[in-house]
Motif scaffolding. Structure first.
Motif, PDB file in Angstrom:
ATOM      1  N   SER A  49      21.492  14.298  20.651  1.00 14.24           N
ATOM      2  CA  SER A  49      20.266  14.378  20.324  1.00 14.24           C
ATOM      3  C   SER A  49      19.686  15.664  21.068  1.00 14.24           C
ATOM      4  O   SER A  49      20.027  16.448  21.451  1.00 14.24           O
ATOM      5  N   THR A  50      17.964  15.213  21.259  1.00 11.49           N
ATOM      6  CA  THR A  50      17.756  17.183  21.682  1.00 11.49           C
ATOM      7  C   THR A  50      16.526  17.094  22.498  1.00 11.49           C
ATOM      8  O   THR A  50      16.505  15.633  23.054  1.00 11.49           O
ATOM      9  N   ILE A  51      16.990  17.497  23.183  1.00 12.27           N
ATOM     10  CA  ILE A  51      16.227  17.550  24.681  1.00 12.27           C
ATOM     11  C   ILE A  51      15.186  18.636  24.473  1.00 12.27           C
ATOM     12  O   ILE A  51      15.091  19.863  23.566  1.00 12.27           O
ATOM     13  N   GLN A  52      14.107  18.864  25.539  1.00 19.55           N
ATOM     14  CA  GLN A  52      13.174  20.268  24.760  1.00 19.55           C
ATOM     15  C   GLN A  52      13.253  20.727  26.497  1.00 19.55           C
ATOM     16  O   GLN A  52      12.934  20.041  27.738  1.00 19.55           O
ATOM     17  N   VAL A  53      13.511  22.034  26.872  1.00 14.19           N
ATOM     18  CA  VAL A  53      13.339  23.012  27.258  1.00 14.19           C
ATOM     19  C   VAL A  53      11.796  23.562  27.784  1.00 14.19           C
ATOM     20  O   VAL A  53      11.159  23.662  26.565  1.00 14.19           O
ATOM     21  N   ALA A  54      10.889  23.067  29.062  1.00 12.71           N
ATOM     22  CA  ALA A  54       9.811  23.988  28.965  1.00 12.71           C
ATOM     23  C   ALA A  54       9.469  24.486  30.223  1.00 12.71           C
ATOM     24  O   ALA A  54       9.612  23.995  31.299  1.00 12.71           O
ATOM     25  N   ILE A  55       8.596  25.780  29.959  1.00 12.47           N
ATOM     26  CA  ILE A  55       8.712  26.595  31.229  1.00 12.47           C
ATOM     27  C   ILE A  55       7.074  26.943  30.965  1.00 12.47           C
ATOM     28  O   ILE A  55       6.307  28.022  29.880  1.00 12.47           O
ATOM     29  N   ASP A  56       7.023  27.191  32.375  1.00 15.59           N
ATOM     30  CA  ASP A  56       5.591  28.061  33.039  1.00 15.59           C
ATOM     31  C   ASP A  56       5.388  29.250  33.232  1.00 15.59           C
ATOM     32  O   ASP A  56       6.671  29.599  33.804  1.00 15.59           O
ATOM     33  N   VAL A  57       5.565  30.237  32.088  1.00 14.69           N
ATOM     34  CA  VAL A  57       4.939  31.753  32.578  1.00 14.69           C
ATOM     35  C   VAL A  57       3.749  32.297  32.888  1.00 14.69           C
ATOM     36  O   VAL A  57       4.058  33.315  33.090  1.00 14.69           O
ATOM     37  N   SER A  58       3.080  31.137  33.538  1.00 17.08           N
ATOM     38  CA  SER A  58       1.842  31.696  33.710  1.00 17.08           C
ATOM     39  C   SER A  58       2.271  31.785  35.711  1.00 17.08           C
ATOM     40  O   SER A  58       0.630  31.594  36.112  1.00 17.08           O
ATOM     41  N   GLY A  59       3.030  31.924  36.329  1.00 21.24           N
ATOM     42  CA  GLY A  59       3.394  31.238  37.500  1.00 21.24           C
ATOM     43  C   GLY A  59       1.834  30.068  38.231  1.00 21.24           C
ATOM     44  O   GLY A  59       1.020  30.837  39.515  1.00 21.24           O
ATOM     45  N   ASP A  60       1.296  29.146  37.438  1.00 22.07           N
ATOM     46  CA  ASP A  60       0.620  28.293  38.008  1.00 22.07           C
ATOM     47  C   ASP A  60      -0.766  28.890  37.464  1.00 22.07           C
ATOM     48  O   ASP A  60      -1.716  28.343  38.308  1.00 22.07           O
ATOM     49  N   GLY A  61      -0.922  29.675  36.837  1.00 21.56           N
ATOM     50  CA  GLY A  61      -2.324  30.909  36.558  1.00 21.56           C
ATOM     51  C   GLY A  61      -1.980  31.919  37.375  1.00 21.56           C
ATOM     52  O   GLY A  61      -4.141  32.379  37.340  1.00 21.56           O
ATOM     53  N   LYS A  62      -1.085  32.286  38.082  1.00 23.19           N
ATOM     54  CA  LYS A  62      -1.626  33.675  38.453  1.00 23.19           C
ATOM     55  C   LYS A  62      -1.259  34.726  37.674  1.00 23.19           C
ATOM     56  O   LYS A  62      -1.446  35.744  37.932  1.00 23.19           O
ATOM     57  N   LEU A  63      -0.782  34.672  36.497  1.00 26.35           N
ATOM     58  CA  LEU A  63      -0.028  36.022  35.944  1.00 26.35           C
ATOM     59  C   LEU A  63      -0.467  35.641  34.726  1.00 26.35           C
ATOM     60  O   LEU A  63      -0.497  34.422  34.127  1.00 26.35           O
ATOM     61  N   SER A  64      -0.639  36.953  33.819  1.00 30.10           N
ATOM     62  CA  SER A  64      -2.071  37.192  33.150  1.00 30.10           C
ATOM     63  C   SER A  64      -0.888  36.604  31.863  1.00 30.10           C
ATOM     64  O   SER A  64       0.431  36.704  31.711  1.00 30.10           O
ATOM     65  N   GLN A  65      -1.332  36.123  30.772  1.00 32.31           N
ATOM     66  CA  GLN A  65      -0.364  35.847  28.734  1.00 32.31           C
ATOM     67  C   GLN A  65      -0.093  37.398  28.932  1.00 32.31           C
ATOM     68  O   GLN A  65       1.886  37.307  28.266  1.00 32.31           O
ATOM     69  N   SER A  66      -0.169  38.444  29.006  1.00 31.67           N
ATOM     70  CA  SER A  66       0.809  39.109  27.973  1.00 31.67           C
ATOM     71  C   SER A  66       1.388  39.836  28.855  1.00 31.67           C
ATOM     72  O   SER A  66       2.829  40.590  28.881  1.00 31.67           O
ATOM     73  N   ALA A  67       1.764  39.363  30.399  1.00 32.88           N
ATOM     74  CA  ALA A  67       3.161  39.743  31.340  1.00 32.88           C
ATOM     75  C   ALA A  67       4.383  38.738  30.815  1.00 32.88           C
ATOM     76  O   ALA A  67       5.475  38.824  30.806  1.00 32.88           O
ATOM     77  N   SER A  68       4.313  37.940  30.095  1.00 32.11           N
ATOM     78  CA  SER A  68       5.149  36.852  29.737  1.00 32.11           C
ATOM     79  C   SER A  68       5.879  37.665  27.998  1.00 32.11           C
ATOM     80  O   SER A  68       6.954  37.125  28.256  1.00 32.11           O
ATOM     81  N   ILE A  69       5.287  38.675  27.758  1.00 29.87           N
ATOM     82  CA  ILE A  69       5.935  39.317  26.703  1.00 29.87           C
ATOM     83  C   ILE A  69       6.624  40.304  26.840  1.00 29.87           C
ATOM     84  O   ILE A  69       6.439  41.299  27.178  1.00 29.87           O
TER      85      ILE A  69
END
Length: 207
Positions: A49-69
């Motif tokens: 079966s398939t599992i989904q991995v989900a990761i918040d890369v925004s620090g709960d909204g404290k980090l800009s989107q460009s910082a995850s690239i």
């Protein structure tokens, strides 16, 4: 209860072993920048079966989107984020996600998702879904290892795994992470996630 950080630290080079992480409102806060939304600690993974991995890369909204690239010029940013399914007892070290794929997918989204098919070759037992994270916090480089204990269910293994398999290395795994997530205040309450004693004793050769 007040959350605690329970790993042993070396007295030199800021070297630490992979250890427990903090859970707040169902989210697992690594000691780097990532926040793991799924899977939950001690989840059952069913072979085939398939599992989904989900990761918040925004620090709960404290980090800009460009910082995850990867390659960002932000002083606080992700450099890399990879995931492996590991068990020393079962001699398994399987790539879930390697390279920049996890961080660069779903452009504009603050939560990155990755679907992983648990092969029918993976033997049943206790594992760690282990996250290897390179990051910078205020310009300081860190390398954090976050093992999330999971259980693989498989009544009829199809044979030895070959695709995505990595060679096990000696334990303990070492990291150079800050003492806690930068997104948690000193008064944050939560519980601790401990790595599986059978799954923890491994690390991928690619790290």
């Amino acid at each position: 209860m007040q959350s605690t950080f329970v790993c042993l630290a070396a007295l030199f080079a800021h070297v630490q072993h992979a250890c427990a992480q903090t859970v707040v409102n169902g989210q697992i806060f690594t000691n780097g920048l990532a926040i793991i939304d799924a899977p939950a600690s001690n989840s059952s993974l069913h072979a085939g079966s398939t599992i989904q991995v989900a990761i918040d890369v925004s620090g709960d909204g404290k980090l800009s989107q460009s910082a995850s690239i990867p390659g960002s010029s932000q002083s606080t940013r992700f450099d890399s984020l990879e995931t492996y399914l590991v068990s020393y007892q079962k001699s398994q070290n399987l790539t879930v996600s390697s390279g920049p794929g996890l961080l660069t997918r779903e452009s504009g989204s603050t939560v990155k998702h990755w679907n992983y098919n648990v092969s029918t070759c993976v033997p049943a037992g206790s594992y760690n879904l282990t996250f290897y994270e390179g990051s910078r916090i205020d310009g300081q480089a860190y390398f954090s290892i976050t093992p999330v204990p999971v259980e693989v269910m498989n009544d009829n293994p199809s044979g030895a795994c070959s695709e995505g398999m990595n060679t096990l290395q000696d334990y303990p795994q070492r990291s150079s992470s800050p003492p806690s997530s930068p997104w948690l205040s000193s008064t944050a309450s939560g519980s601790s996630v401990f790595p599986s004693s059978t799954g923890a004793n491994s690390s991928p050769t690619s790290m």
